[in-house]
Design a protein around this motif. Structure first.
Motif, PDB file in Angstrom:
ATOM      1  N   PHE A 170      -7.531  29.380 -37.744  1.00  0.00           N
ATOM      2  CA  PHE A 170      -7.260  30.720 -37.170  1.00  0.00           C
ATOM      3  C   PHE A 170      -6.402  30.548 -36.232  1.00  0.00           C
ATOM      4  O   PHE A 170      -6.909  29.382 -35.660  1.00  0.00           O
ATOM      5  N   ASP A 171      -5.238  31.203 -35.377  1.00  0.00           N
ATOM      6  CA  ASP A 171      -4.790  31.441 -33.947  1.00  0.00           C
ATOM      7  C   ASP A 171      -5.535  32.485 -33.331  1.00  0.00           C
ATOM      8  O   ASP A 171      -5.791  32.725 -32.187  1.00  0.00           O
ATOM      9  N   LEU A 172      -6.499  33.501 -33.682  1.00  0.00           N
ATOM     10  CA  LEU A 172      -7.411  34.399 -33.059  1.00  0.00           C
ATOM     11  C   LEU A 172      -8.493  34.450 -33.800  1.00  0.00           C
ATOM     12  O   LEU A 172      -8.753  34.649 -34.920  1.00  0.00           O
ATOM     13  N   ILE A 173      -9.404  34.324 -32.490  1.00  0.00           N
ATOM     14  CA  ILE A 173     -10.581  35.260 -33.818  1.00  0.00           C
ATOM     15  C   ILE A 173     -11.128  35.995 -32.619  1.00  0.00           C
ATOM     16  O   ILE A 173     -11.517  35.663 -31.159  1.00  0.00           O
ATOM     17  N   TYR A 174     -11.852  37.218 -33.250  1.00  0.00           N
ATOM     18  CA  TYR A 174     -12.194  38.486 -32.657  1.00  0.00           C
ATOM     19  C   TYR A 174     -14.069  38.549 -33.108  1.00  0.00           C
ATOM     20  O   TYR A 174     -14.262  38.229 -34.312  1.00  0.00           O
ATOM     21  N   SER A 175     -14.147  38.885 -31.755  1.00  0.00           N
ATOM     22  CA  SER A 175     -16.144  38.857 -32.287  1.00  0.00           C
ATOM     23  C   SER A 175     -16.811  40.286 -31.263  1.00  0.00           C
ATOM     24  O   SER A 175     -16.724  40.023 -29.763  1.00  0.00           O
ATOM     25  N   ASN A 176     -17.918  41.151 -32.034  1.00  0.00           N
ATOM     26  CA  ASN A 176     -18.415  41.677 -31.009  1.00  0.00           C
ATOM     27  C   ASN A 176     -19.789  41.070 -31.229  1.00  0.00           C
ATOM     28  O   ASN A 176     -20.824  41.892 -30.903  1.00  0.00           O
ATOM     29  N   SER A 177     -20.166  39.832 -31.952  1.00  0.00           N
ATOM     30  CA  SER A 177     -21.624  39.751 -32.105  1.00  0.00           C
ATOM     31  C   SER A 177     -22.019  38.313 -31.547  1.00  0.00           C
ATOM     32  O   SER A 177     -22.708  37.890 -31.818  1.00  0.00           O
ATOM     33  N   PHE A 178     -21.303  38.166 -30.618  1.00  0.00           N
ATOM     34  CA  PHE A 178     -21.436  36.597 -30.283  1.00  0.00           C
ATOM     35  C   PHE A 178     -23.100  36.265 -29.695  1.00  0.00           C
ATOM     36  O   PHE A 178     -23.812  35.396 -29.516  1.00  0.00           O
ATOM     37  N   ASP A 179     -22.933  37.525 -29.148  1.00  0.00           N
ATOM     38  CA  ASP A 179     -24.562  37.837 -27.940  1.00  0.00           C
ATOM     39  C   ASP A 179     -26.100  37.277 -29.301  1.00  0.00           C
ATOM     40  O   ASP A 179     -26.101  37.494 -28.894  1.00  0.00           O
ATOM     41  N   GLN A 180     -25.218  38.141 -30.744  1.00  0.00           N
ATOM     42  CA  GLN A 180     -26.376  37.958 -31.718  1.00  0.00           C
ATOM     43  C   GLN A 180     -26.536  37.091 -32.239  1.00  0.00           C
ATOM     44  O   GLN A 180     -27.682  36.116 -32.689  1.00  0.00           O
ATOM     45  N   SER A 181     -26.508  35.820 -31.331  1.00  0.00           N
ATOM     46  CA  SER A 181     -26.184  34.209 -32.339  1.00  0.00           C
ATOM     47  C   SER A 181     -27.944  33.395 -31.427  1.00  0.00           C
ATOM     48  O   SER A 181     -28.036  34.056 -30.073  1.00  0.00           O
ATOM     49  N   MET A 182     -27.773  32.772 -32.640  1.00  0.00           N
ATOM     50  CA  MET A 182     -29.785  32.519 -32.677  1.00  0.00           C
ATOM     51  C   MET A 182     -28.960  31.058 -31.711  1.00  0.00           C
ATOM     52  O   MET A 182     -29.938  30.842 -30.838  1.00  0.00           O
ATOM     53  N   ASP A 183     -27.725  30.477 -31.330  1.00  0.00           N
ATOM     54  CA  ASP A 183     -27.889  29.286 -30.950  1.00  0.00           C
ATOM     55  C   ASP A 183     -26.896  29.267 -30.329  1.00  0.00           C
ATOM     56  O   ASP A 183     -25.286  28.454 -31.145  1.00  0.00           O
ATOM     57  N   PRO A 184     -26.037  29.384 -29.143  1.00  0.00           N
ATOM     58  CA  PRO A 184     -24.633  29.409 -28.999  1.00  0.00           C
ATOM     59  C   PRO A 184     -23.588  28.481 -28.804  1.00  0.00           C
ATOM     60  O   PRO A 184     -22.889  28.688 -28.801  1.00  0.00           O
ATOM     61  N   LYS A 185     -24.647  27.306 -28.260  1.00  0.00           N
ATOM     62  CA  LYS A 185     -23.940  25.930 -28.659  1.00  0.00           C
ATOM     63  C   LYS A 185     -23.467  25.846 -30.073  1.00  0.00           C
ATOM     64  O   LYS A 185     -22.218  25.765 -30.090  1.00  0.00           O
ATOM     65  N   ARG A 186     -23.932  26.440 -30.808  1.00  0.00           N
ATOM     66  CA  ARG A 186     -23.668  26.174 -32.389  1.00  0.00           C
ATOM     67  C   ARG A 186     -22.470  26.751 -32.987  1.00  0.00           C
ATOM     68  O   ARG A 186     -21.791  26.618 -33.267  1.00  0.00           O
ATOM     69  N   THR A 187     -22.752  28.142 -32.382  1.00  0.00           N
ATOM     70  CA  THR A 187     -22.148  29.115 -32.640  1.00  0.00           C
ATOM     71  C   THR A 187     -20.327  28.289 -32.551  1.00  0.00           C
ATOM     72  O   THR A 187     -19.519  29.119 -32.605  1.00  0.00           O
ATOM     73  N   ALA A 188     -20.427  28.371 -30.898  1.00  0.00           N
ATOM     74  CA  ALA A 188     -19.419  27.860 -30.492  1.00  0.00           C
ATOM     75  C   ALA A 188     -18.635  26.980 -30.808  1.00  0.00           C
ATOM     76  O   ALA A 188     -17.528  26.516 -31.199  1.00  0.00           O
ATOM     77  N   GLN A 189     -19.121  25.628 -31.506  1.00  0.00           N
ATOM     78  CA  GLN A 189     -18.623  24.753 -31.935  1.00  0.00           C
ATOM     79  C   GLN A 189     -17.867  24.853 -33.545  1.00  0.00           C
ATOM     80  O   GLN A 189     -17.123  24.971 -33.813  1.00  0.00           O
ATOM     81  N   GLU A 190     -18.895  25.664 -34.065  1.00  0.00           N
ATOM     82  CA  GLU A 190     -18.015  26.325 -35.191  1.00  0.00           C
ATOM     83  C   GLU A 190     -16.806  27.310 -35.402  1.00  0.00           C
ATOM     84  O   GLU A 190     -16.134  26.673 -35.555  1.00  0.00           O
ATOM     85  N   TRP A 191     -17.276  27.925 -34.135  1.00  0.00           N
ATOM     86  CA  TRP A 191     -15.709  28.981 -33.528  1.00  0.00           C
ATOM     87  C   TRP A 191     -14.555  28.045 -33.279  1.00  0.00           C
ATOM     88  O   TRP A 191     -13.661  28.075 -34.002  1.00  0.00           O
ATOM     89  N   LYS A 192     -14.970  26.496 -32.495  1.00  0.00           N
ATOM     90  CA  LYS A 192     -13.916  26.268 -32.235  1.00  0.00           C
ATOM     91  C   LYS A 192     -12.927  25.427 -33.203  1.00  0.00           C
ATOM     92  O   LYS A 192     -12.212  24.945 -33.178  1.00  0.00           O
ATOM     93  N   ARG A 193     -14.325  25.301 -34.766  1.00  0.00           N
ATOM     94  CA  ARG A 193     -13.866  24.253 -35.178  1.00  0.00           C
ATOM     95  C   ARG A 193     -12.953  24.531 -36.270  1.00  0.00           C
ATOM     96  O   ARG A 193     -11.516  24.184 -36.795  1.00  0.00           O
ATOM     97  N   ILE A 194     -12.839  26.385 -35.965  1.00  0.00           N
ATOM     98  CA  ILE A 194     -11.818  27.050 -36.689  1.00  0.00           C
ATOM     99  C   ILE A 194     -10.443  27.072 -36.633  1.00  0.00           C
ATOM    100  O   ILE A 194      -9.800  28.212 -37.843  1.00  0.00           O
ATOM    101  N   LEU A 195     -10.805  27.111 -35.244  1.00  0.00           N
ATOM    102  CA  LEU A 195      -9.541  28.041 -34.313  1.00  0.00           C
ATOM    103  C   LEU A 195      -7.927  26.528 -34.138  1.00  0.00           C
ATOM    104  O   LEU A 195      -8.796  25.715 -34.144  1.00  0.00           O
ATOM    105  N   LYS A 196      -7.008  27.077 -34.329  1.00  0.00           N
ATOM    106  CA  LYS A 196      -6.344  26.188 -34.121  1.00  0.00           C
ATOM    107  C   LYS A 196      -6.467  25.812 -33.222  1.00  0.00           C
ATOM    108  O   LYS A 196      -6.676  26.585 -31.761  1.00  0.00           O
TER     109      LYS A 196
END
Length: 118
Positions: free
Chosen positions: A37-63
């Protein structure tokens, strides 16, 4: 052409049934989405139980050089919809190791951030 544009939603609700929606956790996205993906939009990042894990996963799928756009709560105390609480834009920059393009704080509850991820 439509076949050159990929837009997907991520929905935790198991009743999600749209063809362009992945039903599951945004912490465990499909392996074949890596660097997709070139772009990720989210309005639910603050609902993550583990922000570090979420950030790693989102960076993985982003170009590389991709853009992250998201809104998040900056309330200090955790709530039911914001289980971590207390994040500010500097925390988000550190989590994503990105370049800040835009930041706006809305009143006492929400912030918008746009980052370029290297």
């Amino acid at each position: 052409p439509k076949d050159q544009i990929n837009v997907y939603g991520v929905e935790i609700n198991p009743k999600g049934s749209r063809e362009d929606t992945y039903v599951g956790s945004f912490d465990e996205l499909p392996n074949d989405w890596e660097n997709k993906f070139d772009l990720i939009y989210s309005n639910s990042f603050d609902q993550s139980m583990d922000p570090k894990r979420t950030a790693q996963e989102w960076k993985r799928i982003l170009k590389p050089g991709g853009i992250m756009i998201f809104s998040f709560s900056h309330k200090k105390d955790p709530t039911e919809s914001d289980p971590v609480g207390g994040l500010d834009y500097q925390d988000v920059i550190k989590l994503f190791d990105g370049e800040l393009i835009f930041y706006n704080k809305f009143g006492s509850n929400y912030s918008d951030v746009i980052l370029r991820i290297n």
